[in-house]
Write a protein that holds these residues in place. Structure first.
Motif, PDB file in Angstrom:
ATOM      1  N   ASP A   1       2.103   1.755  -3.559  1.00  0.00           N
ATOM      2  CA  ASP A   1       1.031   2.300  -4.414  1.00  0.00           C
ATOM      3  C   ASP A   1       0.897   3.808  -4.207  1.00  0.00           C
ATOM      4  OD1 ASP A   1       0.439  -0.126  -5.530  1.00  0.00           O
ATOM      5  OD2 ASP A   1      -1.106  -0.642  -4.051  1.00  0.00           O
ATOM      6  N   CYS A   2       0.965   4.193  -2.931  1.00  0.00           N
ATOM      7  CA  CYS A   2       0.851   5.623  -2.598  1.00  0.00           C
ATOM      8  C   CYS A   2       2.007   6.408  -3.223  1.00  0.00           C
ATOM      9  CB  CYS A   2       0.849   5.780  -1.080  1.00  0.00           C
ATOM     10  SG  CYS A   2       0.842   7.506  -0.566  1.00  0.00           S
TER      11      CYS A   2
ATOM     12  N   SER B   1       0.834  -1.212   0.000  1.00  0.00           N
ATOM     13  CA  SER B   1       0.000   0.000   0.000  1.00  0.00           C
ATOM     14  C   SER B   1       0.866   1.258   0.000  1.00  0.00           C
ATOM     15  CB  SER B   1      -0.958  -0.002   1.189  1.00  0.00           C
ATOM     16  OG  SER B   1      -0.212   0.025   2.395  1.00  0.00           O
TER      17      SER B   1
END
Length: 601
Positions: free
Chosen positions: A24-25, A21
């Motif tokens: 992705d950020c 995550s």
């Protein structure tokens, strides 16, 4: 920033989900503002965490490689990527079977290498280029469209790796990359991105001399011509031209390009752009006509296009000379100069009336004054004047009169060709040499150019023409004009030239001056130190036999008026040594000269 903080913690705990995550950020942030996000990555010391996340089995790996590729788009991030130790694990990932991993790894390595010495050096040390070259080779056999993107990325990586670096380009050539890329061009000619990448790679590699042989052993000529024929856009044509120009410097490839039909393509470009006034038309016309001239520099390709003076290409190129376009006039004149590289072609061309076209072109440029066109047309005339049978024909066509119109030129390239053309024309032509040699304006200009120390070529040609006027006319009037124009001293200096042919020409001319007008020349001989020069030439063991022979002939002609100087330099001693010279002509002349000197003393 929160994601970067989490990433630092998560990578320490190896918690894959939270790492994903965060990645992705980070990719979103890079997509939104690459430079800003990259600075934050650098500030927070995240780069040094990434090597551990580049594990071949990890599901995060493609994203990590993608992040490195994005970050490395910024020049300020490339060295930090190398310093963080990212290159070795990235190179290891090149052994992966996963298409996405390979794609992102290729991008990352390519971007780190872009314009970065450190990046290239690190990839070189890790052996990355060899693995990528191997991938391209195996992928090139496969025409699966999905491979196109990966091939494009890998070709781009090798291009960034070797750009403007001769030793890395040589390394790729030694790996056999060229035949593979040529094959790619043939199999994937519909893939625009890959085709462009191959062309840029060829442009890089073609500059190296060692690449030319490899290119010549492939069917690059056919592939490039086929690709050129398909192109409608100016930019694409320009890209192909940029590869063709360095390749066409090789004689084998010149012939291959001619046989592959490049000339027809070039003539087509000329036809479509000659009346165009857009910048791209002007640029294409120049490139196409320049390339045409380059193809004619190879003996075999030139002869094939000449085709015994009946070649359609030869005839088309001739039609460029009367054109109103300066670029075409220039290319046409240069092409004639290139066709005129053997006697057979020259004789045929003069018979076909080419000289008149060149004279009309030069006449237009007395006023218009385009120096490159003047230079090219004079080069063509000079080459055409070399065969003996052409000289009289060209003189009666008025070539010398037209050439003399350019005497006021202040441009050394024009001066140089003008002098060479006149020198070729008067060789063995006594009447022409007499006529030009009594032209005081010409002789004055020659004497002026004999002192052009900044332009050795012009200086040498002026001296040679001055000597040639005397040697070919054997005329007392010409000798008188040269004496009055203060040319004698330059011929004395020329006798000390480092080129034997010029020494000889000077001595023969000086001998004729002495024989035809010794009284008129005596003062100049003394002033220029002729006797000292002859003494030097005879004393020097390195002087060639014919120079020694001509020097002694000159002494015999000069002996009476320059008696004191000859005595003062003890010529008898020098000459008597030459009686035992291994060259019979020299030893015989030495005996005669010694007798003459002894009789005088």
């Amino acid at each position: 920033i929160e994601a970067l903080k989490k990433l630092k913690l998560a990578s320490a705990d190896s918690a894959t989900d939270s790492v994903e995550s965060c990645l992705d950020c980070l990719l979103k942030a890079l997509a939104h503002n690459n430079a800003n996000a990259s600075e934050k990555v650098q500030e927070m010391g995240v780069l040094s965490l990434l090597p551990t996340l580049l594990a071949p089995q990890s599901s995060c790996t493609p994203k990590v490689a993608n992040i490195i590729a994005e970050v490395a788009k910024n020049e300020f991030m490339r060295s930090p990527c190398v310093e963080a130790g990212l290159i070795p694990p990235l190179v290891q990932l090149l052994h992966s079977k996963d298409q996405e991993v390979l794609l992102q790894t290729g991008r990352a390595l390519g971007n780190i290498c872009y314009d970065s010495h450190e990046g290239r050096s690190a990839v070189d040390q890790a052996g990355g280029a060899q693995i990528v070259a191997g991938h391209i080779k195996s992928l090139s056999q496969n025409t699966d469209p999905d491979n196109g993107k990966l091939l494009t990325v890998f070709c781009g990586m090798l291009m960034n790796y070797s750009n403007e670096n001769d030793s890395l380009q040589a390394q790729l050539i030694n790996m056999g990359v060229i035949p593979t890329l040529v094959k790619l061009l043939g199999l994937h000619s519909d893939n625009t991105a890959l085709t462009e990448m191959c062309l840029i790679a060829f442009g890089n590699l073609a500059e190296l001399e060692s690449s030319k042989e490899q290119f010549a052993s492939t069917n690059i000529a056919e592939e490039l011509v086929r690709l050129f024929q398909k192109q409608a856009e100016h930019e694409k044509k320009e890209m192909i031209f940029e590869v063709l120009a360095p390749l066409a410097e090789n004689d084998v490839i010149k012939l291959q390009l001619v046989e592959a039909g490049l000339v027809e393509c070039l003539l087509d470009v000329v036809t479509h752009t000659v009346n165009g006034d857009r910048d791209e038309d002007v640029a294409q016309l120049k490139t196409a006509s320049d390339l045409m001239v380059l193809l004619l520099l190879g003996d075999e390709s030139m002869q094939k296009l000449f085709d015994a003076g009946k070649g359609s290409v030869f005839e088309r190129v001739l039609s460029w000379v009367p054109s109103h376009n300066h670029q075409l006039q220039l290319a046409g004149a240069l092409a004639i100069a290139n066709f005129a590289r053997n006697d057979g072609n020259c004789i045929q061309m003069v018979e076909s009336g080419i000289v008149q076209k060149l004279l009309e072109l030069l006449d237009r440029h007395v006023e218009e004054g385009n120096v490159t066109v003047q230079h090219a047309a004079l080069s063509a005339l000079r080459n055409l004047a070399i065969p003996v049978v052409n000289k009289a024909k060209m003189l009666s066509a008025g070539v010398s009169d037209t050439v003399l119109k350019f005497l006021p030129s202040e441009m050394p390239p024009v001066q140089f060709k003008l002098l060479g053309t006149l020198r070729m024309l008067i060789d063995t032509q006594a009447d022409a040499a007499d006529q030009l040699g009594t032209n005081s304006k010409l002789v004055e200009r020659l004497v002026e150019w004999c002192e052009a120390k900044d332009h050795a070529g012009v200086m040498g040609e002026s001296n040679r023409l001055l000597s040639a006027l005397i040697r070919h006319s054997k005329s007392k009037d010409v000798v008188k004009t040269v004496i009055q124009g203060a040319g004698v001293k330059h011929l004395v200096v020329m006798a000390m030239s480092e080129h034997m042919i010029m020494q000889n020409e000077a001595l023969v001319a000086l001998g004729l001056i002495a024989g035809l007008d010794l009284v008129g020349a005596e003062k100049d001989f003394v002033g220029a130190g002729l006797v000292q020069v002859l003494h030097k030439l005879l004393s020097d063991e390195r002087t060639a036999p014919e120079i020694k022979y001509n020097s002694m002939i000159l002494i015999c002609l000069n002996v009476l008026p320059l008696h004191k100087e000859v005595q003062g330099l003890a010529f008898i001693d020098v000459v008597s040594k030459l009686r035992s010279h291994e060259n019979k002509t020299v030893s015989h002349q030495a005996s005669l000269t010694e007798q003459r000197l002894t009789a005088q003393s």
